[in-house]
Design an enzyme around this catalytic site. Structure first.
Site, PDB file in Angstrom:
ATOM      1  CB  CYS A  77      -2.614  66.041 128.108  1.00 52.14           C
ATOM      2  SG  CYS A  77      -1.851  64.723 129.083  1.00 52.14           S
ATOM      3  CG  HIS A  93      -4.314  68.343 132.125  1.00 50.68           C
ATOM      4  ND1 HIS A  93      -5.291  67.789 131.321  1.00 50.68           N
ATOM      5  CD2 HIS A  93      -3.325  67.422 132.221  1.00 50.68           C
ATOM      6  CE1 HIS A  93      -4.913  66.575 130.955  1.00 50.68           C
ATOM      7  NE2 HIS A  93      -3.726  66.329 131.483  1.00 50.68           N
ATOM      8  CD  GLU A 133      -7.658  70.370 131.108  1.00 53.49           C
ATOM      9  OE1 GLU A 133      -7.603  69.286 131.716  1.00 53.49           O
ATOM     10  OE2 GLU A 133      -6.655  70.886 130.573  1.00 53.49           O
TER      11      GLU A 133
END
Length: 254
Positions: A114, A222, A224
């Site tokens: 990001c 994202h 994660e």
């Protein structure tokens, strides 16, 4: 049980915040957990380490560099634009740019998410759209803050992987897939030093890598978020940690 102290050491850039009036640097757990689950040892990097003599001492201890997302934005003067950025984090900018430049010179693996992708774009000479919502040809890439967090991180749009790059090598059986989308800025001009790895349906750059570098990957989404539950996300993080292990082997040969 595996000794985590034998795992690759991953330097993670933090974000500037204020907590009960005190200047604070923070990291969201999801970024750290994704590295741990993939086999790395995340180490938070205070912004003060941007000081050149400290950075020089730090770099040999790092096996990889991880640039997570953030509510803040890169300062526009760093990519040649005027005006203020109300959500700036100048100390993070300073450390991130120094780390990227050093990592590219020393061939240290980088994984950027990001804001991290945007830092990678800027550090290599590119520029950003400051407000994607003002570009009529683009999709809405921001999350709805009124939704529960789980829904904010739900898949939002597809990305198309470009052939012949790092991302297609990591995901050879997957030329397009859905990703979440939680960003108000994005890559505008990409330097010739970078390869565009993926785009969204509106043409916006969603992933980049550094040409002639073993592993310097930035993604706009994202991975994660609940990374251990999604095969594509796991592959990205495990690919990063594998690159860090190769970097350790290279250092040991020198």
């Amino acid at each position: 049980m595996e000794n985590i102290m034998n795992n690759p050491v991953i330097g993670v850039v933090m974000c500037r915040n204020r907590l009960k009036g005190h200047a604070t640097q923070t990291l969201q757990e999801k970024y750290l957990n994704a590295i741990i689950h993939a086999g790395g040892l995340p180490i938070a990097l205070p912004h003060a380490l941007a000081e050149p003599s400290l950075l020089e001492q730090l770099l040999p201890k790092l096996d990889g560099i991880y640039l997570p997302g953030s509510p803040s934005n890169v300062q526009p003067h760093l990519y040649g634009e005027n005006g203020d950025e109300p959500d700036a984090d100048p100390e993070r900018d300073l450390l991130s740019m120094a780390l990227i430049n050093a990592a590219l010179e020393r061939r240290i693996p980088i994984f950027a998410i990001c804001r991290g992708l945007q830092e990678l774009v800027v550090a290599t000479g590119g520029s950003l759209h400051r407000k994607l919502c003002e570009q009529p040809e683009l999709l809405e890439h921001r999350e709805d803050p009124e939704l529960p967090v789980e829904q904010q991180y739900a898949p939002s749009h597809e990305v198309q992987v470009e052939e012949g790059g790092l991302l297609s090598a990591l995901l050879p059986e997957c030329s397009n897939f859905w990703v979440n989308s939680l960003h108000g800025q994005g890559a505008k001009v990409v330097s010739p030093r970078l390869r565009v790895e993926a785009r969204s349906p509106d043409g916006l750059v969603e992933a980049v890598s550094v040409i002639n570098h073993p592993f310097a990957l930035g993604v706009q989404w994202h991975p994660e978020w609940n990374s251990s539950e999604y095969a594509l996300s796991r592959i990205l993080f495990e690919g990063f940690i594998t690159a860090c292990q190769h970097h350790i082997a290279e250092k040991q040969r020198l």
